[in-house]
Scaffold this motif. Structure first.
Motif, PDB file in Angstrom:
ATOM      1  N   ASP A   9      87.747   8.595 -74.909  1.00 62.00           N
ATOM      2  CA  ASP A   9      88.156   9.685 -75.944  1.00 62.00           C
ATOM      3  C   ASP A   9      86.766  10.744 -75.370  1.00 62.00           C
ATOM      4  OD1 ASP A   9      85.202   8.062 -75.888  1.00 62.00           O
ATOM      5  OD2 ASP A   9      85.077   8.093 -77.857  1.00 62.00           O
ATOM      6  N   VAL A  10      86.377  10.609 -73.750  1.00 59.01           N
ATOM      7  CA  VAL A  10      85.904  11.257 -72.859  1.00 59.01           C
ATOM      8  C   VAL A  10      86.670  12.210 -71.924  1.00 59.01           C
ATOM      9  CG1 VAL A  10      83.765  10.826 -73.480  1.00 59.01           C
ATOM     10  CG2 VAL A  10      85.190  10.189 -72.125  1.00 59.01           C
ATOM     11  N   ALA A  57      82.799  15.539 -74.844  1.00 59.34           N
ATOM     12  CA  ALA A  57      83.444  15.371 -75.565  1.00 59.34           C
ATOM     13  C   ALA A  57      84.847  16.196 -75.463  1.00 59.34           C
ATOM     14  CB  ALA A  57      82.788  16.017 -76.731  1.00 59.34           C
TER      15      ALA A  57
END
Length: 98
Positions: A9-10, A57
């Protein structure tokens, strides 16, 4: 040079400069570290560069610049784009979008 690699998720963004062009300590600063000039120093890597990787992010644009220990600011020619900053110059922008 800027490299991106999706990790779950990064997005791991690596900021790198040729080591033979760097004559003093360099830091990458930007939105991702509150423009803190000491938090992300570039260090020698196995590719003959100085670099640092930052987990960011995804699906965002991040303003950044480099700053030397002596206080000289400069941009990465590999930035995705540039945007004006409040000091009359420009910040580089790196995208973590797909």
């Amino acid at each position: 040079m800027i490299e991106r690699q999706r990790e779950g998720d990064v997005v791991r963004v690596t900021f790198a400069l040729p080591a033979d062009e760097v004559h003093e300590q360099v830091f990458v600063v930007g939105d991702f570290n509150g423009w803190d000039r000491g938090s992300h120093p570039l260090a020698p890597d196995e590719h003959g560069r100085v670099s640092v990787s930052v987990a960011l992010a995804p699906d965002r644009e991040w303003a950044f610049r480099y700053c030397t220990a002596g206080g000289t600011w400069f941009n990465d020619p590999g930035a995705d784009t540039y945007e004006p900053n409040e000091y009359g110059g420009f910040n580089g922008v790196v995208s973590t979008g797909s």
